[in-house]
Design an enzyme around this catalytic site. Structure first.
Site, PDB file in Angstrom:
ATOM      1  N   CYS A  65      10.649  38.257 102.695  1.00 50.86           N
ATOM      2  CA  CYS A  65      10.422  37.225 103.702  1.00 50.86           C
ATOM      3  C   CYS A  65      10.357  35.867 102.998  1.00 50.86           C
ATOM      4  O   CYS A  65       9.612  35.701 102.027  1.00 50.86           O
ATOM      5  CB  CYS A  65       9.124  37.493 104.444  1.00 50.86           C
ATOM      6  N   ASP A 116      10.739  42.982 103.242  1.00 46.06           N
ATOM      7  CA  ASP A 116      11.248  43.405 104.543  1.00 46.06           C
ATOM      8  C   ASP A 116      12.199  44.565 104.294  1.00 46.06           C
ATOM      9  O   ASP A 116      13.015  44.524 103.369  1.00 46.06           O
ATOM     10  CB  ASP A 116      12.009  42.265 105.234  1.00 46.06           C
ATOM     11  N   TYR A 160      36.109  50.044 101.612  1.00 41.71           N
ATOM     12  CA  TYR A 160      35.017  49.691 100.704  1.00 41.71           C
ATOM     13  C   TYR A 160      34.678  50.861  99.788  1.00 41.71           C
ATOM     14  O   TYR A 160      34.568  52.003 100.241  1.00 41.71           O
ATOM     15  CB  TYR A 160      33.772  49.285 101.493  1.00 41.71           C
ATOM     16  N   GLU A 161      34.477  50.559  98.518  1.00 38.62           N
ATOM     17  CA  GLU A 161      34.033  51.556  97.553  1.00 38.62           C
ATOM     18  C   GLU A 161      32.514  51.644  97.676  1.00 38.62           C
ATOM     19  O   GLU A 161      31.818  50.629  97.603  1.00 38.62           O
ATOM     20  CB  GLU A 161      34.467  51.127  96.140  1.00 38.62           C
ATOM     21  N   LEU A 162      31.995  52.844  97.909  1.00 37.08           N
ATOM     22  CA  LEU A 162      30.596  53.009  98.310  1.00 37.08           C
ATOM     23  C   LEU A 162      29.585  52.651  97.222  1.00 37.08           C
ATOM     24  O   LEU A 162      28.551  52.051  97.517  1.00 37.08           O
ATOM     25  CB  LEU A 162      30.359  54.433  98.809  1.00 37.08           C
ATOM     26  N   HIS A 209      16.087  37.280 107.982  1.00 41.82           N
ATOM     27  CA  HIS A 209      16.902  38.384 108.501  1.00 41.82           C
ATOM     28  C   HIS A 209      18.267  37.881 108.956  1.00 41.82           C
ATOM     29  O   HIS A 209      19.298  38.472 108.634  1.00 41.82           O
ATOM     30  CB  HIS A 209      16.204  39.063 109.679  1.00 41.82           C
ATOM     31  N   GLU A 210      18.246  36.794 109.703  1.00 48.75           N
ATOM     32  CA  GLU A 210      19.493  36.256 110.255  1.00 48.75           C
ATOM     33  C   GLU A 210      20.455  35.828 109.148  1.00 48.75           C
ATOM     34  O   GLU A 210      21.655  36.109 109.204  1.00 48.75           O
ATOM     35  CB  GLU A 210      19.196  35.067 111.177  1.00 48.75           C
TER      36      GLU A 210
END
Length: 136
Positions: A50, A57, A72-74, A91-92
């Site tokens: 945060c 968070d 995407y390669e994991l 968060h945004e």
């Protein structure tokens, strides 16, 4: 028992910390470019901090996308996501940054990022971001 502070005998940064710090999203060629299909990826242990309190968070990230030329390669995605664990960010902002990086690196036909943040102080938050046009 001694109350003296124990010294950390490990070398800093640890190899895992270096790998996470240097991480970036890696993609590879879509093995079936002619087919429209969806891939779903779950990342249940996302962490950031945060920006106001510094408290951690936690969130579950769900990525669903229709690949175009790349997928995407994991492992690289996991390391990239782990890089946010010590960053103070809203968060945004973090969800939008992740979406921007996913779109810029993978160039999917369509992508949806869902971030379900765990409750803290009796408040939980969920963000959904979409990009592109879903194909049928």
């Amino acid at each position: 028992m001694s109350t003296a502070k124990l010294e950390d005998s490990t070398q800093r940064p640890l190899y895992g910390e270096r790998i996470i710090e240097e991480s970036k999203i890696i993609c590879f060629d879509n093995p079936n470019k002619k087919r429209i299909y969806e891939i779903s990826i779950q990342l249940p242990e996302f962490t950031c901090k945060c920006p106001f309190s510094g408290y951690p968070d936690f969130a579950k990230l769900n990525i669903t996308y229709q690949p175009n030329l790349k997928v995407y390669e994991l492992k690289s995605l996991k390391l990239y996501i782990n890089n946010f664990r010590d960053i103070k960010i809203s968060h945004e902002e973090v969800v939008n940054r992740i979406m921007d990086d996913l779109v810029n690196e993978g160039l999917p036909h369509w992508i949806h990022l869902n971030a379900a943040f765990n409750p803290r102080g009796n408040v939980s938050m969920q963000l959904d971001i979409f990009s592109g046009q879903k194909r049928n």
